[in-house]
Motif scaffolding. Structure first.
Motif, PDB file in Angstrom:
ATOM      1  N   PRO A 363      36.810 -25.006  44.153  1.00  0.00           N
ATOM      2  CA  PRO A 363      37.327 -25.998  43.025  1.00  0.00           C
ATOM      3  C   PRO A 363      36.104 -26.512  42.378  1.00  0.00           C
ATOM      4  CG  PRO A 363      38.271 -26.563  45.601  1.00  0.00           C
ATOM      5  CD  PRO A 363      36.937 -25.598  45.686  1.00  0.00           C
ATOM      6  N   PHE A 364      35.216 -26.914  42.653  1.00  0.00           N
ATOM      7  CA  PHE A 364      34.076 -27.378  41.697  1.00  0.00           C
ATOM      8  C   PHE A 364      33.569 -26.245  40.763  1.00  0.00           C
ATOM      9  CE2 PHE A 364      33.319 -30.266  45.612  1.00  0.00           C
ATOM     10  CZ  PHE A 364      33.760 -31.421  44.709  1.00  0.00           C
ATOM     11  N   PHE A 365      33.311 -25.055  41.181  1.00  0.00           N
ATOM     12  CA  PHE A 365      33.048 -24.137  40.387  1.00  0.00           C
ATOM     13  C   PHE A 365      33.857 -23.791  39.349  1.00  0.00           C
ATOM     14  CE2 PHE A 365      32.721 -19.668  38.797  1.00  0.00           C
ATOM     15  CZ  PHE A 365      31.295 -19.476  38.663  1.00  0.00           C
ATOM     16  N   VAL A 366      35.505 -23.872  39.850  1.00  0.00           N
ATOM     17  CA  VAL A 366      36.486 -23.393  38.833  1.00  0.00           C
ATOM     18  C   VAL A 366      36.516 -24.539  37.572  1.00  0.00           C
ATOM     19  CG1 VAL A 366      38.929 -23.392  38.266  1.00  0.00           C
ATOM     20  CG2 VAL A 366      37.866 -22.385  40.365  1.00  0.00           C
ATOM     21  N   GLN A 461      30.385 -34.314  43.768  1.00  0.00           N
ATOM     22  CA  GLN A 461      29.950 -33.147  44.513  1.00  0.00           C
ATOM     23  C   GLN A 461      28.635 -33.461  45.431  1.00  0.00           C
ATOM     24  OE1 GLN A 461      28.729 -29.584  42.298  1.00  0.00           O
ATOM     25  NE2 GLN A 461      29.810 -28.356  43.854  1.00  0.00           N
ATOM     26  N   VAL A 462      27.727 -34.170  45.037  1.00  0.00           N
ATOM     27  CA  VAL A 462      26.487 -34.236  45.648  1.00  0.00           C
ATOM     28  C   VAL A 462      26.848 -35.191  46.863  1.00  0.00           C
ATOM     29  CG1 VAL A 462      24.455 -35.578  45.754  1.00  0.00           C
ATOM     30  CG2 VAL A 462      24.979 -34.083  43.743  1.00  0.00           C
ATOM     31  N   PHE A 463      27.553 -36.158  46.889  1.00  0.00           N
ATOM     32  CA  PHE A 463      28.005 -37.001  48.003  1.00  0.00           C
ATOM     33  C   PHE A 463      28.861 -36.222  48.952  1.00  0.00           C
ATOM     34  CE2 PHE A 463      25.692 -40.057  45.528  1.00  0.00           C
ATOM     35  CZ  PHE A 463      25.001 -40.796  46.756  1.00  0.00           C
ATOM     36  N   PHE A 464      29.673 -35.440  48.218  1.00  0.00           N
ATOM     37  CA  PHE A 464      30.855 -34.553  49.084  1.00  0.00           C
ATOM     38  C   PHE A 464      29.928 -33.497  50.235  1.00  0.00           C
ATOM     39  CE2 PHE A 464      33.555 -30.642  49.493  1.00  0.00           C
ATOM     40  CZ  PHE A 464      34.505 -31.030  50.322  1.00  0.00           C
ATOM     41  N   GLY A 465      28.677 -33.056  49.440  1.00  0.00           N
ATOM     42  CA  GLY A 465      27.782 -32.352  50.209  1.00  0.00           C
ATOM     43  C   GLY A 465      27.271 -33.041  51.399  1.00  0.00           C
ATOM     44  N   VAL A 466      26.960 -34.366  51.252  1.00  0.00           N
ATOM     45  CA  VAL A 466      26.169 -35.290  52.308  1.00  0.00           C
ATOM     46  C   VAL A 466      27.480 -35.383  53.313  1.00  0.00           C
ATOM     47  CG1 VAL A 466      25.537 -37.600  52.828  1.00  0.00           C
ATOM     48  CG2 VAL A 466      24.876 -36.188  50.809  1.00  0.00           C
ATOM     49  N   PHE A 467      28.664 -35.594  52.904  1.00  0.00           N
ATOM     50  CA  PHE A 467      29.869 -35.850  53.922  1.00  0.00           C
ATOM     51  C   PHE A 467      30.008 -34.685  54.891  1.00  0.00           C
ATOM     52  CE2 PHE A 467      31.211 -39.612  51.318  1.00  0.00           C
ATOM     53  CZ  PHE A 467      31.235 -40.424  52.443  1.00  0.00           C
ATOM     54  N   GLY A 609      18.056 -36.922  40.037  1.00  0.00           N
ATOM     55  CA  GLY A 609      17.850 -36.019  39.428  1.00  0.00           C
ATOM     56  C   GLY A 609      19.058 -34.881  39.545  1.00  0.00           C
ATOM     57  N   ASP A 610      19.509 -34.895  40.754  1.00  0.00           N
ATOM     58  CA  ASP A 610      20.588 -34.022  41.136  1.00  0.00           C
ATOM     59  C   ASP A 610      21.896 -34.183  40.387  1.00  0.00           C
ATOM     60  OD1 ASP A 610      18.933 -32.876  42.940  1.00  0.00           O
ATOM     61  OD2 ASP A 610      19.707 -33.758  44.654  1.00  0.00           O
ATOM     62  N   VAL A 692      21.811 -25.274  44.216  1.00  0.00           N
ATOM     63  CA  VAL A 692      20.839 -26.315  44.103  1.00  0.00           C
ATOM     64  C   VAL A 692      21.005 -27.592  44.504  1.00  0.00           C
ATOM     65  CG1 VAL A 692      18.620 -27.042  43.094  1.00  0.00           C
ATOM     66  CG2 VAL A 692      19.445 -24.793  42.666  1.00  0.00           C
ATOM     67  N   GLU A 693      22.165 -28.117  43.803  1.00  0.00           N
ATOM     68  CA  GLU A 693      22.558 -29.559  43.936  1.00  0.00           C
ATOM     69  C   GLU A 693      23.521 -29.593  45.109  1.00  0.00           C
ATOM     70  OE1 GLU A 693      20.140 -29.873  41.250  1.00  0.00           O
ATOM     71  OE2 GLU A 693      21.603 -28.660  40.624  1.00  0.00           O
ATOM     72  N   PHE A 694      24.372 -28.890  45.306  1.00  0.00           N
ATOM     73  CA  PHE A 694      25.468 -28.909  46.472  1.00  0.00           C
ATOM     74  C   PHE A 694      25.039 -28.229  47.848  1.00  0.00           C
ATOM     75  CE2 PHE A 694      29.875 -27.616  47.848  1.00  0.00           C
ATOM     76  CZ  PHE A 694      30.304 -28.826  48.334  1.00  0.00           C
TER      77      PHE A 694
END
Length: 731
Positions: A363-366, A461-467, A609-610, A692-694
Motif C-alpha cells: 500500500p505504501f509503494f502504491v 511508515q517508519v513507526f509502522f515498521g517499529v510496530f 533523517g528517515d 532503507v527507511e521501512f
C-alpha cells in the motif's frame, strides 16, 4: 504473513522406480530436492557414465545447431530489441524431444555448411592478400615461374625503399657494368624492382643488394604472369562468394525450419542431464533409494497423486519443519498483491519464520508511486502502455507481473491526480468546474501542506515498521525485546511530540515532565538498566539488594522530578548512583545500562533523517508537474503561431496546419518524455524508501527462494502442465 507453509518430504522407494519418480517430480515442479542428507553412499545407485556422456555429446551437438542457426534466424517478435523471443510448444512435445537421426542429419549439414563457409572465407582472405601483393607486379610480362632467371642471367625480384632507389641503382652500376633494373609499381613507401644480371657478376650484385634494404619477393606455387594470376584469384573469390551465398541461403532455410526445435531440444537435453545428475546424487542402497526435499503444503495432494501410479514401490511422508530446519521460502499472496513480490525479491526473500513484507509495503509503494507521478493523464498513459506490453507482446511471466505493477501504479497516479487537480499538467482554471471541485490540495499553492503530508506519511511508515518489529518479537516469544527495544522508541517519540506541543502551548511543567519521562524512560528501557541492576549472576545477595534499591530510587527520583520538578529527588538519584558506582557491582551494571541506553537514544536521531527522506515524494511530483507545465507552455507558444495563419486563409492556412501538427507533436512527445523520466524516479525512490527507511526497522532477509526441481524452459512457453518456472507456463 504470506509465506507458504512448507512440508519436509521424504520419498523411499525401490530402486527401479527411481528414474520414473524423478520424471514425475520434474514434470510437476513442486519439490525442492535437498542434497543427500543421509549417511548412505550415493554410489549405490550407480553412476550412469555412458548415458551422461551420451547426453553431454548430444547437448554439445544440439547447442552447436542452435548457435549456428541463430546467426541466420530472423525473429518476428515485435520490439525484438527489447523482448526476448520465445517459442511455444506443448509439454508432451517437449518431453518427447530427443536427439534422433533427423536431428543428427541437420547437425551434419550445419557442420558441413559451417566448415565450407569457414574454409571459403579463409581462402578468400588468402586470395585478397595475394591480389594485394601482386598489384605492384601487374605490369611485368614475365611469368612468375621464370623469375629465377635463364641460362645466362639471374633475376632478383624484390622491393627497395622508394627514397633509396637512386642510390641503390648507382651502387649497382658502380659494382658491375651491366645490370638491368626494371622499376615496377609502389608497395607502400617501397618500390618493386626486378634486377637482371649475368651469371658472371651475380655474386657482386648479390653483395650490393645485401648491403642495402633490398627485400626479396617470391610467390610460391604461382607460375603464370602476375596480371593473369591476379585475375584468376579474383575469379576464385567471386566463385567462393557465390558459393557462400548459396550456403547461407540454405542455412536460412534450415533456420526457418529448425531453429525453434533446436532451442527446445537444447532445453530438453539440459533437463535430462539435470535429472541424470540428480539421479546420481541420491542416497540409497543396492535395492532402495531415499530422497528428501521440500514442498508446499498446498502441493501435497498433487505429489501424492503423481506417485500413486507406482503403487507400493514408493513411500511418501510429510513432516513439518523442525526447529533446526531452514526450509526454502515461497510467497503466497493475493493476486492484487502478487506483483509487489518483485520488490521483495529485489531486496531478498524473508526467512521462513520471518515476516513477508510484501502486503506490508505494497500500500505504501502504491501511494508513493502515485504521489511521484500524480497526474490523471500520465496514469492513463502508464496503464495503456503496460496493458499493451502485457497483452500484445510475448513477454515472460516476470515482465507481465511488472506490467501489473505499473497498471496498479497508474491507477494510483490517476487517483492522486484527481485529488491534486492535475490533468496533463494543465492549469486548474482551464479544467471543467466538475473536475475543479474534486481537487483537495493544490500542490504548488499549498506546498507547505503538501510537504507536511509527505512527512506524515514518513512518520506513519517508519513507526509502522517499529510496530511490526515489536509484533514479530512478541510472535517469537520475546516480549522483553518487543517492549524495551521497539516500543520504547514509540514511547520516546510520543513524549517528544507531547513536549513540542506543550512548548508551543507554553506549558513548562508538561514540557519538563514529558521530556524527562521520554528521555530517561527510553534510556532505561533501551539499556535495560533495571534488569542489569537486578540480575543476580556474579553478585552477592546484598549487592543484588542494593541494585534493586538503586533501580527503585533512580527511576523513582526521575519520575518525581519529572512530575513535580523537585530537584532534591533528582540529586538523590544521581548521588546514590555515584555512591553505588564505588561500592556495588549491581549499581555499576545499572549505570552502564543507562549509559548504553543513552547511546542508543542518540542513535535514534536517525529517525528524523528517515522521516525527512519522504520529502522526496512531493519533490518528484512537483518536478513532474512543472516539467509538464513547461511542455504545455511550449505547445501554447507554437499553437499561437498557427492561429494568425489560419485567420489569413488561402495558402497560409496550409502553413497553419503544419504549425498545428508541430504543436501537437511537442505536446505528445514532451509529455511522453516526462512520463518516462518520472517513471524511473517513481519506481526508484519509493523502492528506496521501502528498503532503507521501512525494511531497516523490522525486516531480515536471507531466506532461500523455493526452487523446485523441474524442466529448463528459458526461451520456451509450455502451453500446459509446465513446471511453473519463469518462461514455463505463461498465462
Amino acid at each position: 504473513m504470506a509465506i507458504a507453509r512448507m512440508l519436509k518430504t521424504t520419498v523411499i522407494g525401490h530402486r527401479p522406480a527411481l528414474r520414473h519418480t524423478l520424471a514425475v517430480f520434474q514434470q510437476q515442479g513442486v519439490l525442492d530436492v535437498v542434497a543427500n542428507e543421509f549417511d548412505l553412499p550415493s554410489e549405490e545407485i550407480g553412476p550412469e557414465d555412458e548415458r551422461r556422456l551420451l547426453i553431454d555429446e548430444q547437448l554439445a551437438d544440439a547447442s552447436f545447431v542452435r548457435d549456428f542457426l541463430s546467426r541466420y534466424h530472423t525473429s518476428n517478435t515485435p520490439l525484438k530489441t527489447f523482448v526476448t523471443e520465445k517459442f511455444h510448444l506443448s509439454e508432451e512435445r517437449f518431453i518427447g524431444l530427443e536427439f534422433d537421426a533427423h536431428v543428427h542429419r541437420i547437425y551434419r549439414e550445419c557442420v558441413a555448411i559451417a566448415d565450407r563457409l569457414a574454409a571459403g572465407e579463409r581462402e578468400c582472405d588468402r586470395l585478397r592478400q595475394l591480389i594485394h601483393d601482386l598489384e605492384p607486379w601487374g605490369e611485368l610480362r614475365l611469368q612468375i615461374s621464370q623469375w629465377q632467371g635463364t641460362e645466362r642471367t639471374i633475376l632478383f625480384a624484390g622491393t627497395v625503399p622508394a627514397a633509396s632507389g637512386t642510390a641503390i641503382r648507382q651502387q649497382l652500376r658502380e659494382a658491375v657494368g651491366e645490370v638491368t633494373v626494371e622499376e615496377l609499381g609502389p608497395v607502400g613507401d617501397r618500390q618493386a624492382w626486378v634486377v637482371i644480371v649475368c651469371h658472371a657478376v651475380v655474386d657482386e650484385v648479390r653483395s650490393v643488394l645485401a648491403a642495402t634494404d633490398f627485400a626479396d619477393v617470391s610467390f610460391p606455387g604461382l607460375e603464370d604472369y602476375p596480371a593473369e594470376e591476379r585475375a584468376r584469384a579474383q575469379a576464385t573469390i567471386v566463385e567462393s562468394e557465390e558459393e557462400a551465398e548459396r550456403l547461407k541461403e540454405r542455412a536460412v532455410e534450415l533456420a526457418q525450419g529448425h531453429y525453434a526445435a533446436a532451442v527446445a531440444l537444447v532445453r530438453a537435453l539440459e533437463s535430462n542431464r539435470d535429472s541424470l545428475l540428480l539421479h546420481e546424487s541420491i542416497a540409497g542402497t543396492e535395492r532402495a533409494f531415499v530422497l528428501r526435499g521440500w514442498t508446499r503444503a498446498a502441493s501435497r495432494d498433487a505429489l501424492e497423486a503423481g506417485l500413486a501410479r507406482f503403487g507400493d514401490s514408493t513411500d511418501l511422508t510429510f513432516d513439518d519443519p523442525g526447529e533446526d530446519d531452514e526450509p526454502p521460502v515461497a510467497l503466497e499472496n493475493h493476486w492484487l498483491i502478487r506483483p509487489f513480490e518483485l520488490l521483495t525479491d529485489l531486496y531478498g526473500r524473508p526467512r521462513y519464520r520471518g515476516v513477508d513484507p510484501t502486503p506490508l509495503h505494497a500500500p505504501f509503494f502504491v501511494l508513493f508511486f502515485g504521489l511521484c507521478i500524480g497526474d490523471v493523464g500520465y496514469g492513463l498513459m502508464l496503464i495503456g502502455g503496460a496493458l499493451l506490453i502485457k497483452h500484445r507482446l510475448d513477454v515472460t511471466a516476470g515482465v507481465k507481473r511488472f506490467m501489473d505493477l505499473l497498471v496498479i501504479g497508474g491507477v494510483a497516479s490517476m487517483v492522486v491526480g484527481v485529488l491534486l487537480g492535475s490533468y496533463l499538467a494543465l492549469p486548474v482554471d482551464s479544467l471543467p468546474p466538475a473536475l475543479q471541485s474534486l481537487q483537495v490540495l493544490d500542490p504548488i499553492g499549498d506546498i507547505q501542506q503538501f510537504l507536511l503530508f509527505a512527512l506524515a506519511l514518513g512518520v506513519i511508515q517508519v513507526f509502522f515498521g517499529v510496530f511490526i518489529a515489536a509484533w514479530s518479537a512478541f510472535r517469537h516469544g520475546d516480549p522483553e525485546s518487543a517492549v524495551f527495544d521497539h516500543l520504547s522508541i514509540v514511547f520516546l517519540f510520543v513524549m517528544l511530540t507531547v513536549t513540542a506541543l506543550a512548548g508551543v502551548a507554553g506549558s513548562a511543567d508538561i514540557v519538563r515532565a514529558s521530556l524527562m519521562l521520554g528521555l530517561v524512560g527510553a534510556m532505561v528501557m533501551q539499556g535495560r538498566a533495571v534488569q542489569a541492576a537486578m540480575r543476580g549472576d556474579g553478585v552477592a545477595k546484598w549487592d543484588r539488594l542494593v541494585g534493586i534499591m538503586w533501580a527503585a530510587v533512580f527511576v523513582g527520583g526521575m519520575v518525581v522530578y519529572a512530575l513535580t520538578g523537585a530537584l532534591s529527588a533528582l540529586w538523590v538519584a544521581l548521588g546514590l548512583s555515584v555512591l553505588g558506582l564505588a561500592v556495588s557491582k549491581a549499581v555499576r551494571r545499572g549505570v552502564v545500562g543507562v549509559l548504553a541506553g543513552a547511546y542508543n537514544v542518540y542513535g535514534l536521531t536517525g529517525f528524523v533523517g528517515d522521516v525527512l527522506s519522504y520529502l522526496r515524494l512531493p519533490a518528484l511530483g512537483l518536478s513532474g508537474a512543472l516539467v509538464g507545465s513547461v511542455f504545455n507552455i511550449l505547445t501554447s507558444l507554437v499553437w499561437t503561431s498557427a492561429t494568425p495563419l489560419f485567420a489569413e486563409g488561402g495558402i497560409a492556412w496550409l502553413g497553419g496546419a503544419v504549425v498545428a501538427v508541430l504543436a501537437v507533436a511537442v505536446f505528445a512527445v514532451g509529455h511522453t518524455f516526462n512520463v518516462v523520466i518520472n517513471l524511473l524516479g517513481a519506481f526508484v525512490h519509493p523502492t528506496r524508501l521501502q528498503f532503507v527507511e521501512f525494511f531497516s526497522k523490522f525486516y531480515e532477509a536471507g531466506g532461500r527462494p523455493f526452487a523446485p526441481f523441474g524442466f529448463r524452459t528459458d526461451g520456451l512457453v509450455l502451453d500446459a502442465g509446465a513446471a511453473g518456472k519463469e518462461g514455463g507456463r505463461v498465462s
